[in-house]
Design an enzyme around this catalytic site. Structure first.
Site, PDB file in Angstrom:
ATOM      1  CE  LYS A  69      -2.427   1.681   3.640  1.00  0.00           C
ATOM      2  NZ  LYS A  69      -3.519   1.903   4.596  1.00  0.00           N
ATOM      3  CB  ALA A 139     -11.669  10.650   7.167  1.00  0.00           C
ATOM      4  CB  ALA A 162     -10.793  21.070  17.482  1.00  0.00           C
ATOM      5  NE  ARG A 163     -12.723  22.252  10.754  1.00  0.00           N
ATOM      6  CZ  ARG A 163     -12.506  21.531   9.648  1.00  0.00           C
ATOM      7  NH1 ARG A 163     -11.585  20.585   9.648  1.00  0.00           N
ATOM      8  NH2 ARG A 163     -13.203  21.743   8.568  1.00  0.00           N
ATOM      9  CB  ALA A 226      -0.197   8.635  18.055  1.00  0.00           C
ATOM     10  CE  LYS A 231      -0.380  12.277  13.699  1.00  0.00           C
ATOM     11  NZ  LYS A 231      -0.805  11.742  12.385  1.00  0.00           N
ATOM     12  CB  SER A 298      -4.430   1.377  16.148  1.00  0.00           C
ATOM     13  OG  SER A 298      -4.534   1.478  14.749  1.00  0.00           O
TER      14      SER A 298
HETATM   15  N1  LIG Z   1      -3.793   4.140  13.358  1.00  0.00           N
HETATM   16  C1  LIG Z   1      -4.120   4.045  12.095  1.00  0.00           C
HETATM   17  O1  LIG Z   1      -4.141   2.966  11.527  1.00  0.00           O
HETATM   18  C2  LIG Z   1      -4.514   5.289  11.351  1.00  0.00           C
HETATM   19  C3  LIG Z   1      -5.095   5.182  10.082  1.00  0.00           C
HETATM   20  C4  LIG Z   1      -5.491   6.342   9.432  1.00  0.00           C
HETATM   21  C5  LIG Z   1      -5.312   7.577  10.036  1.00  0.00           C
HETATM   22  N2  LIG Z   1      -4.712   7.649  11.261  1.00  0.00           N
HETATM   23  C6  LIG Z   1      -4.510   8.936  11.932  1.00  0.00           C
HETATM   24  O2  LIG Z   1      -5.732   9.297  12.547  1.00  0.00           O
HETATM   25  C7  LIG Z   1      -5.823  10.727  12.659  1.00  0.00           C
HETATM   26  C8  LIG Z   1      -7.147  11.190  12.100  1.00  0.00           C
HETATM   27  O3  LIG Z   1      -7.221  10.876  10.733  1.00  0.00           O
HETATM   28  P1  LIG Z   1      -8.490  11.370   9.867  1.00  0.00           P
HETATM   29  O4  LIG Z   1      -8.289  10.782   8.516  1.00  0.00           O
HETATM   30  O5  LIG Z   1      -9.761  11.092  10.590  1.00  0.00           O
HETATM   31  O6  LIG Z   1      -8.199  12.940   9.839  1.00  0.00           O
HETATM   32  P2  LIG Z   1      -9.269  14.129   9.673  1.00  0.00           P
HETATM   33  O7  LIG Z   1      -8.448  15.327   9.375  1.00  0.00           O
HETATM   34  O8  LIG Z   1     -10.331  13.730   8.723  1.00  0.00           O
HETATM   35  O9  LIG Z   1      -9.941  14.269  11.124  1.00  0.00           O
HETATM   36  C9  LIG Z   1      -9.258  14.687  12.271  1.00  0.00           C
HETATM   37  C10 LIG Z   1     -10.282  15.409  13.164  1.00  0.00           C
HETATM   38  O10 LIG Z   1      -9.657  15.743  14.400  1.00  0.00           O
HETATM   39  C11 LIG Z   1     -10.149  17.011  14.815  1.00  0.00           C
HETATM   40  N3  LIG Z   1      -9.210  17.590  15.771  1.00  0.00           N
HETATM   41  C12 LIG Z   1      -7.976  18.089  15.554  1.00  0.00           C
HETATM   42  N4  LIG Z   1      -7.431  18.516  16.713  1.00  0.00           N
HETATM   43  C13 LIG Z   1      -8.344  18.273  17.693  1.00  0.00           C
HETATM   44  C14 LIG Z   1      -8.366  18.486  19.095  1.00  0.00           C
HETATM   45  N5  LIG Z   1      -7.350  19.044  19.742  1.00  0.00           N
HETATM   46  N6  LIG Z   1      -9.486  18.119  19.773  1.00  0.00           N
HETATM   47  C15 LIG Z   1     -10.540  17.575  19.146  1.00  0.00           C
HETATM   48  N7  LIG Z   1     -10.576  17.363  17.812  1.00  0.00           N
HETATM   49  C16 LIG Z   1      -9.491  17.703  17.098  1.00  0.00           C
HETATM   50  C17 LIG Z   1     -10.243  17.789  13.512  1.00  0.00           C
HETATM   51  O11 LIG Z   1     -11.106  18.907  13.622  1.00  0.00           O
HETATM   52  C18 LIG Z   1     -10.773  16.723  12.557  1.00  0.00           C
HETATM   53  O12 LIG Z   1     -12.196  16.714  12.508  1.00  0.00           O
HETATM   54  C19 LIG Z   1      -4.590  11.270  11.933  1.00  0.00           C
HETATM   55  O13 LIG Z   1      -3.606  11.584  12.873  1.00  0.00           O
HETATM   56  C20 LIG Z   1      -4.160  10.111  11.050  1.00  0.00           C
HETATM   57  O14 LIG Z   1      -2.780  10.170  10.749  1.00  0.00           O
HETATM   58  C21 LIG Z   1      -4.329   6.529  11.927  1.00  0.00           C
END
Ligand SMILES: NC(=O)c1ccc[n+]([C@@H]2O[C@H](COP(=O)([O-])OP(=O)(O)OC[C@H]3O[C@@H](n4cnc5c(N)ncnc54)[C@H](O)[C@@H]3O)[C@@H](O)[C@H]2O)c1
Length: 328
Positions: A69, A139, A162-163, A226, A231, A298
């Site tokens: 991937k 997402a 946060a939003r 993280a 992170k 994770s």
């Molecule tokens: N562990 C895994 O397998 C895995 C897989 C995919 C993504 N991720 C990680 O997960 C995280 C989220 O990914 P996503 O695709 O949902 O991103 P995204 O940008 O779609 O969503 C993140 C959300 O967090 C909110 N946010 C930011 N700071 C905040 C705070 N202090 N308090 C509350 N809300 C806050 C934002 O407003 C946003 O809605 C990223 O760090 C990404 O790298 C991890």
């Protein structure tokens, strides 16, 4: 020979959370039994664009499946109307190295990430856990919710972002689908976590936002956000008292929730209870007590993508979905 191409829409139509949970559990079980090959993710950073790409190869010899991937993380993308995380998967026949399929893996990434937390919750959360708190409703939150709804009887879903608009949109999407559950947008993170049995944290923050004093005994936390060096979302005091289960030592120590506290010496390797695969394979214990706080760290394994992408490939062939193209 032809390769099967599958778009995001096609993958989305083929994949259910129930099937993804099974695929990810299979991936974890093989990892636990040591019947896999999976080097660490390779990162390429774009500091001036606040983003990165990761390359994730994996192979499960007993299932005769392999693939790779390529996925990015650009947290500022939503401001440009784009997803933060986008991915492509190449399914490779280990017998010849031929590319059996090239498919969008954006949806696969979301589904397998939700399913990883789902499998961890199935094994680690209290059986009667029914209050779910979602921290960050971007997402990833969609598939976290879908998975939690399958593995436990969730009665209350509390959300914080946060939003606030993102949290409101999230409730708008799911309140009707899950009528039996009560959805509530919290005014603060503390309020969101107050009586949580299961917490999923999904923010890209680099300084802990979840405080130890807000987590009640018996709580299970899926720490999802993280997934890169530096992170962290949880106050290290949570990890110090929790039973920590990680997805993979090499990845989690480099880039998971434990990476910063480990590098500062706040926790040590001996504080990690197990890798999730060992718990799934029945080789190590998970939760042993209703008062345990459990944390699943994770980072996302290439193996999860592999078993999920292979499932998509099988379904696509069966249902005659996608386009076969000659690229070699
Ligand atoms: N562990 C895994 O397998 C895995 C897989 C995919 C993504 N991720 C990680 O997960 C995280 C989220 O990914 P996503 O695709 O949902 O991103 P995204 O940008 O779609 O969503 C993140 C959300 O967090 C909110 N946010 C930011 N700071 C905040 C705070 N202090 N308090 C509350 N809300 C806050 C934002 O407003 C946003 O809605 C990223 O760090 C990404 O790298 C991890």
């Amino acid at each position: 020979m032809k390769t099967l191409f599958l778009s995001s829409k096609q993958v989305k139509r083929l994949l259910t959370m129930k099937d993804t949970l099974k695929a990810v559990e299979t991936a974890f079980r093989h990892a636990g039994m040591g019947t896999v090959e999976m080097p660490c993710k390779v990162y390429l950073f774009f500091p001036k664009h606040n983003g990165d790409i990761r390359v994730m190869p994996s192979y499960i010899p007993p299932l005769n499946i392999s693939g790779v991937k390529v996925v990015n993380v650009h947290p500022d993308n939503p401001k440009k109307g784009m997803l933060s995380v986008m991915a492509t998967f190449i399914l490779i026949d280990p017998r010849t190295g031929f590319q059996q399929a090239i498919m969008d893996a954006t949806w696969i990434t979301m589904m397998r990430t939700g399913a990883a937390a789902g499998v961890a919750t199935k094994y680690l959360a209290r059986k009667n856990a029914n209050v779910l708190s979602l921290v960050g409703t971007g997402a990833q939150a969609n598939t976290q919710l879908e998975a939690m709804m399958i593995v436990r009887k969730i009665k209350k879903v509390k959300l914080f972002d946060a939003r606030k608009k993102r949290a409101e949109e999230f409730v708008g999407r799911y309140q009707k689908k899950y009528r039996a559950a009560q959805f509530r947008i919290a005014r603060s993170l503390e309020e969101c976590l107050a009586d949580a049995d299961i917490v999923c944290t999904m923010t890209p923050v680099r300084k802990p936002i979840v405080k130890a004093k807000w987590i009640k005994p018996g709580c299970h936390i899926n720490a999802i956000g993280a997934d890169a060096p530096g992170k962290e979302e949880l106050e290290p005091a949570i990890l110090k008292k929790a039973k920590i289960v990680i997805d993979d030592w090499a990845q989690a120590s480099h880039s998971g929730e434990i990476n910063v506290p480990l590098s500062k010496g706040i926790i040590k390797r001996r504080n990690i209870r197990a890798e999730i695969g060992k718990v799934v394979a029945g080789l190590k214990p998970g939760r042993t007590n209703d008062a345990d706080i459990t944390v699943f760290d994770s980072t996302g394994l290439g193996l999860q993508d592999l078993t999920t992408a292979h499932l998509v490939y099988k379904l696509a062939r069966k249902k005659k979905v996608g386009r076969w193209l000659e690229i070699i």
